[in-house]
Design an enzyme around this catalytic site. Structure first.
Site, PDB file in Angstrom:
ATOM      1  N   GLU A  14      -3.634   3.090  36.599  1.00 62.72           N
ATOM      2  CA  GLU A  14      -2.437   2.848  35.586  1.00 62.72           C
ATOM      3  C   GLU A  14      -1.716   4.155  35.655  1.00 62.72           C
ATOM      4  O   GLU A  14      -0.146   4.003  35.605  1.00 62.72           O
ATOM      5  CB  GLU A  14      -2.843   2.454  34.462  1.00 62.72           C
ATOM      6  CG  GLU A  14      -2.920   1.071  34.386  1.00 62.72           C
ATOM      7  CD  GLU A  14      -4.478   0.569  34.898  1.00 62.72           C
ATOM      8  OE1 GLU A  14      -5.247   1.460  35.058  1.00 62.72           O
ATOM      9  OE2 GLU A  14      -4.764  -0.745  34.929  1.00 62.72           O
ATOM     10  N   HIS A  66      -8.046  -5.959  25.557  1.00 57.58           N
ATOM     11  CA  HIS A  66      -6.880  -6.953  26.210  1.00 57.58           C
ATOM     12  C   HIS A  66      -6.084  -7.727  25.448  1.00 57.58           C
ATOM     13  O   HIS A  66      -5.445  -8.820  25.742  1.00 57.58           O
ATOM     14  CB  HIS A  66      -7.710  -7.807  27.297  1.00 57.58           C
ATOM     15  CG  HIS A  66      -8.617  -7.085  28.344  1.00 57.58           C
ATOM     16  ND1 HIS A  66      -9.670  -6.495  28.153  1.00 57.58           N
ATOM     17  CD2 HIS A  66      -8.156  -6.869  29.663  1.00 57.58           C
ATOM     18  CE1 HIS A  66      -9.994  -5.812  29.166  1.00 57.58           C
ATOM     19  NE2 HIS A  66      -9.256  -6.056  30.342  1.00 57.58           N
TER      20      HIS A  66
END
Lengths: 745, 546
Positions: free
Chosen positions: A474, A543
């Protein structure tokens, strides 16, 4: 693989005269290197002195001792190539500036601007916004320097990706120290650069110490150790790239190695690693007592002073006289003295321009804003008509009914009905057709079509060069987007979950959002980070978060959160066209939401809220999926309780359209905010703050128009739980919104 | 004379209070303002102060007791005064019926407002004390009310009733001259006049009994009347309705909502803003039931319901404190802008004339005595002005490019000072209206103005405005022309003046009229003839009786 680390120090460096004979270099080139090294040295000595006199404030990490690396490397690359620098970057900035300085006057001006920047003056390279750690002249191919160790590396990867994509034959040199090679950003970047086959030369300036910790041990008792390998170049094996170790004190050796590496990178479109062994004369910073290294070690290295090494060569090869060398030295000294005077004589930045260049100023024509309001109202009607049609039409299958309903909307409204994800795909595809600088990168965006299917089909249309699957990295994904956008692309980087943005926050904030400001408004970062958030799929705390409050807290970012397919498409297109970095957050529970979308091309201006339902009794300000909840609640409030709620969908959280909110509260006297993020210091409280401080032309403030205390509905202050009942309990839902509105009346 | 002290209402919602501490005991001397008890209410524990001075003769309640508002809690008297058991019984046996039907007043003044009495029987519904001149049931003693904040006494100018007359609530009983103006005193109740206790020319302190009303058949003994006249038992019914000043100013009303007894008034920012814009005092507005703060809706309700008292000039000035900073409300801003525009664009000249109102005052008294509609001096003036305009249409002229456009109809503005500020709604088509119709129309306008119900139409048009400050004791003043109109008439008070008449010096009732005129429209000669016409119209009262 058979990649060997080549230790160039074991080989003799060719004599200057022989290189001249081959036509590799001229004597003037070499004299200029000496001059540059002197200038860097005197600059650093001067900075050290000025720090002591308090004429330069803040941090300054001095490059003295390492001059041969920056000088040799910048000399070895071509005009148009790119460099990326670090917090110890005065040498890189000095050398690259000299490379582009065609005459003495330009060269003097370059050093003037460097010194003025360190002094925080208006005339500095960044207008005093960056200072020592962020000094950059971005228009000469300098990506700038970062204060976060390792933070500059992903940007270099992105820049190299852009150079590769543009096929303009440029390479990128990324300078960083030994300390950076133990960060995640280094690993993610090396891996990504290697996999993506980008023309990148990384030059690791191994000056043996990351601040006080020796990279590979020290004779000083008590000193620690950062790594268990002596040569960082050995790490190249992990990435499957070639690497060399060179003598960083010998500018000729650096020049030759980087020239060869640049050729390799250019020709093979592949990265290569160079470890330059070097040493810093000063400590990490001015306050460093250097207890971690011995006087003997310092003495030994200083005997290999790069200036002395080159001077000796020139004298021994009888290419220069001592007088000539002294003249070069004196000229460099005069340049730095003049630069110092220039800095001291320069004005301070004007505090009234404090906020200048945080953003690229973007405005939309009034007519566009007005037309969009009309369009939005039409879209609401069309979507309602579609929903009614689906309920009332008949057919064999659901699909048949849906198709019939879509056809009805096409006929009656001239609009298509798209799912959220289809609208997002359409927006990207249209913009990619429109502008070849738009590329997509991220995890699973290619053949998989995105974790939520929002890039489906794009690989097929635009190919792997523009729709780039990456590793799960990321920081590198976002950092590469920053670098690519600094080099002219308009990348869309997808982060599968906004939760993962935590990994890339350094890249997003320090480079993506801050670069423009830190570099005095000379850079822009037109990237989009597409991601999604929110609860709704029982996937728990890693999440399911809504992290937009983190993001709106970052000056330099735009934050966009659509609630309908129409908004999603128009806002994403505007985000892609924006010259500012935009974080575009979808909601995971809305990808299957259908809505009308105009058949013709359109964009929705960023920073303009949408009144999705008019009302007179209470103003509900919301965004993203909660807009749908609020509309459902408002419908019931009107039908069952006679309360007319006005629902404002902010659409863009930053910049925030507080005008629309204030105008509504002026009418209703009541403000409720509904968000799915945590409340503390969250978006709801921020809306309330803005409203309270809002100044109307009549002299009243938003505070004056409030008739009840504002109410903020937001996520409970708990990590989002997995279990569905708990998940629902953790966020605002229509029933909670209804109850809260009733309690306000 | 003994004097009972009752539990006051110490907060808007207080209905009863619990005695927490008694800070005095029998025999103590107390001054006005001394704390007598600590009282716990629904909101807080508060100190109850003594409304008067005296010696504590009797404490009627115990610590811990919870009693309704209005319950007698203590008797004050002279140092060694004997308090008769019958008096105590009368207090403790009838506390609930003793609450005056008059508007709730500030607790500290509830007892003080009752005139001093040598008899213990002070309550109308209480059984007559033995030995005292008893008043039959249903008898009401009307006292001279306080007609303005500074009024301490009043002079009876005219007595408009006589014994045997039937009066309705709101009928004018007396004309009373105060330090400020001559005002009409209206009847607070209906009944038959049994005795008139005041005479023309008498100057009396407020709360002096001046009239006794009762049912038709009720006979009241002369002894009783004498007793009341000399300060005997009085059903001291304070007049709830203050008289209408002889101007278009809305009447002074006593507070009809309890006033918060100190402490912070909790109101939303929006409620504060709206209250400021409407000129309403938040302390006089209650939050809706169960709510902790006043909201905009409460303010608007109060404004519409006319709960908030209309401010007279005296209360207007008392609304603000020195050094205070007040927001300019919308209305005041408009007034300011219009007046500035007038001063900048209208070149005025000013005329002054004196009108002998003696005959008109008499006529009006006669008409109001017999008629069903009360006619104010303003109504007469408006009628006279309308007649004048008919004769001198140039005075309705309005500049229209290079023309002067005369008005189609005669519309006259009336300046009204309200809680909200100054408004000047229009009496439409005055020229076609009779005096009586004008009076009815004006009363409607005043009511609408006070309750913020004026329509845009009410405020549009007009050729002239009548502005009357006579009620505030002003002799003469120069008003500013409302832009769009031709002139404005400033009306002063009616004052007794010595005038030479037919070789004698006569005391006549004289009123000043000032006319400010837009010179762009009318010249001195036009305006002078018009003003003279108005004067004569007012002086020749036949104009109003035909």
């Amino acid at each position: 693989m058979n990649l060997q680390v080549e230790d160039m120090r074991t080989k003799a460096v060719p004599a200057i005269a022989s290189l001249m004979k081959q036509g590799t270099i001229t004597l003037n080139n070499v004299k200029d290197w000496l001059r540059t090294m002197y200038e860097i040295r005197f600059f650093e000595d001067q900075v050290f002195e000025l720090l002591g006199q308090n004429l330069i404030k803040g941090a300054s990490h001095l490059y003295a001792g390492q001059e041969a690396v920056a000088t040799g490397a910048c000399a070895a690359i071509q005009m148009g190539d790119v460099i990326g620098s670090t917090h110890r970057g005065h040498g890189h900035c000095g050398a690259i500036g000299n490379k582009y300085a065609q005459d003495d006057q330009t060269r003097q001006a370059h050093w003037n601007r460097m010194m003025a920047e360190l002094m925080g003056r208006q005339t500095g390279y960044c207008g005093g916004r960056g200072g020592s750690m962020h000094i950059a002249d971005v228009k000469h191919g300098n990506l700038g320097s970062t204060g976060i160790v390792g933070g500059n590396i992903p940007n270099a990867v992105g820049a190299a990706l852009a150079e590769r994509y543009k096929q303009d034959n440029a390479v990128v040199v990324s300078f960083f120290g030994d300390g950076a090679t133990n960060t995640g950003a280094f690993h993610e970047s090396m891996n990504m650069a290697s996999v993506l086959k980008v023309p990148l030369i990384v030059i690791i300036e191994n000056n043996l110490y990351g601040m006080s910790v020796p990279f590979f041990g020290s004779p000083v008792e008590g000193a620690g150790c950062a790594a268990n390998i002596e040569h960082i170049a050995q790490r190249s094996a992990a990435y499957g790239v070639p690497a060399k170790i060179i003598d960083g004190q010998d500018v000729v050796a650096v020049f030759l190695a980087v020239r060869e590496a640049a050729d390799y990178a250019r020709k093979n479109q592949q990265m290569i690693m160079i470890e330059a062994k070097t040493y810093r004369w000063y400590g990490h910073s001015r306050s460093d007592p250097r207890v971690y290294r011995t006087k003997e070690e310092e003495k030994a290295w200083k005997e290999r002073d790069p200036i002395a090494v080159l001077s000796k060569k020139l004298l021994e090869e009888q290419l220069c006289t001592q007088q000539e060398l002294d003249a070069i030295r004196d000229r460099a000294d005069a340049t730095i003295k003049a630069a110092t005077q220039f800095g001291l004589d320069s004005p301070w930045p004007d505090a009234s321009e404090l906020a200048k260049d945080v953003y690229v100023i973007e405005t939309y024509p009034e007519s566009l804003i007005a037309d969009e309001k009309t369009a939005s109202a039409q879209v609401m009607k069309a979507t309602e008509a579609f929903e009614t049609a689906v309920k009332t039409l008949t057919g064999q299958t659901k699909k048949e009914i849906t198709e019939k309903a879509k056809e009805k909307i096409r006929t009656e409204f001239g609009m298509n009905v798209l799912l959220m994800k289809e609208a997002i795909i359409e927006a990207q595809a249209e913009e990619m057709r429109r502008d070849k600088n738009v590329i997509i990168e991220g995890e699973d965006v290619g053949i998989y079509g995105g974790a939520y299917g929002a890039t489906k089909g794009l690989l097929q249309e635009f190919g792997a060069k523009r729709v780039i699957d990456t590793a799960i990295s990321e920081a590198a994904i976002v950092g590469a987007a920053v670098g690519a956008s600094l080099r002219g692309l308009r990348p869309i980087a997808e982060l599968m979950y906004v939760d993962f943005i935590t990994i890339s926050m350094d890249q997003l904030m320090h480079n993506g959002a801050f670069n423009r400001y830190m570099f005095g408004g000379h850079a822009k970062v037109p990237m989009v980070i597409r991601t999604e958030g929110g609860v709704g799929r029982c996937i728990a705390a890693h999440h399911s978060k809504s992290l937009e409050p983190w993001l709106v807290n970052v000056p330099g970012l735009y934050v966009v959160m659509p609630s309908t397919p129409y908004d999603a498409k128009g806002l994403l297109k505007a985000a892609i066209r924006s010259d500012n970095p935009v974080v575009y957050i979808e909601h995971k529970a809305t990808y299957g939401q259908a809505g009308a979308v105009p058949a013709q091309e359109y964009i929705i201006p960023l920073g303009v809220a949408d009144v999705k339902r008019a009302g007179k009794d209470v103003t509900i300000v919301t965004y993203s999926r909660q807009t749908m909840f609020c509309l459902a609640a408002a419908k019931e409030l009107a039908e069952k309780h006679g309360i007319e709620a006005e629902v404002i969908d902010l659409r863009t959280l930053k910049p925030m359209d507080i005008d629309t909110v204030a105008a509504s509260v002026k009418k209703t006297g009541r403000l409720m905010t509904v968000a799915e993020s945590f409340c503390m210091c969250g978006t709801g409280p921020e809306i309330v703050r803005r409203l309270i401080e809002y100044k109307f032309p009549d002299g009243y403030t938003g505070f004056d128009y409030l008739d009840t205390p504002p109410v903020n509905l937001a996520a409970a202050d708990v990590p989002p739980p997995m279990s569905e009942p708990l998940e629902n309990a953790s966020i605002p839902t229509p029933d909670k919104i209804i109850a809260a509105v009733k309690a306000m009346m | 004379m003994p004097k009972e002290v009752r539990l006051p209402q110490l907060g808007q919602t207080m209905e009863e209070g619990t005695i927490v501490t008694a800070l005095v005991k029998v025999g103590d001397t107390v001054k006005k303002g001394d704390v007598l008890f600590e009282i716990e209410t629904d909101k807080a524990t508060l100190e109850m102060e003594s409304p008067a001075e005296g010696f504590v003769r009797k404490i009627l309640i115990e610590v811990g007791q919870t009693v309704p508002v209005g319950t007698p809690v203590l008797i004050l008297g002279r140092q060694d005064e004997e308090i008769s058991q019958s008096y105590i019984d009368s207090l403790t046996g009838s506390e609930t019926s003793t609450v005056s039907p008059s508007p709730v007043k500030k607790s500290s003044s509830s007892s003080a407002a009752i005139p001093a009495s040598s008899s213990p029987a002070q309550q109308p519904a209480s059984p007559p004390a033995p030995g005292a001149a008893a008043l039959p049931e249903g008898t009401r003693v009307i006292c001279l009310p306080q007609l303005g904040q500074t009024m301490e006494e009043g002079t009876i100018v005219t007595v408009l009733i006589q014994v045997g007359d039937e009066v309705k609530k709101g009928d004018v009983l007396f004309e009373i001259e105060t330090d400020k103006a001559t005002l009409e005193m209206e009847s607070p109740a209906a009944g038959f006049v049994k005795a008139v206790l005041a005479e023309v020319g008498q100057t009396l302190p407020i709360n002096t009994p001046i009239l006794i009303l009762a049912d038709k058949e009720v006979e009241i003994a002369q002894a009783c009347i004498d007793s009341i006249k000399s300060g005997g038992p009085a059903t001291a019914t304070p007049s709830p309705q203050a008289p209408v000043p002889t101007t278009a100013q809305p009447p002074t009303a006593a507070a009809t909502t309890p006033i918060a007894t100190g402490g912070r008034v909790f109101a939303s920012p929006r409620a504060k803003m709206v209250a400021a814009q409407l000129g309403l005092d938040l302390a006089r507005i209650s939050a809706s039931s169960g709510a902790v703060r006043i909201t905009e809706a409460d303010v608007r309700k109060a404004a519409q319901g006319g709960i908030a008292p209309a401010a007279t000039m005296a209360t207007v000035s008392a609304k603000y404190g020195l050094g205070q900073r007040i927001a300019i409300n919308r209305l005041q801003r408009i007034v300011g802008e219009k007046m500035l525009l007038s001063k900048q664009t209208i070149p005025c000249f000013y005329l002054n004339i004196q009108v002998d109102m003696t005959e008109l005052v008499k006529l009006r008294t006669r008409m109001n005595k017999s008629g069903d509609v009360k006619i104010s001096f303003n109504d007469f003036i408006i009628k006279a002005v309308a007649m004048g305009l008919r004769h001198y249409p140039i005075m309705t002229g309005r500049l229209d490019g290079d023309h002067i456009q005369m008005a189609e109809t005669i519309d006259i503005g009336l300046a009204i000072s309200t809680d909200l500020g100054l408004v000047a709604p229009i009496v439409k088509n005055t020229g076609a209206k009779s005096l009586r119709e004008i009076a009815v129309y004006c009363q409607g306008l005043i009511d609408r103005a006070r309750t913020e119900k004026l329509s845009l139409d009410d405020l549009t048009g007009g050729c002239i405005t009548v502005s009357n400050l006579g009620g505030f004791g002003i002799d003469s003043f120069i008003p500013i022309v409302v832009p769009g109109q031709t002139s404005i008439l400033g009306v002063g008070r009616i004052n007794d003046v010595c005038l030479p008449m037919d070789g004698n010096i006569m005391v006549r009732k004289v009123m000043n009229l000032n006319l400010s005129v837009d010179h762009k429209v009318a010249n001195g000669a036009d305006a002078a003839q018009f003003l003279d016409f108005v004067k004569k119209a007012l002086e020749h009262t036949d104009n109003f009786t035909q």
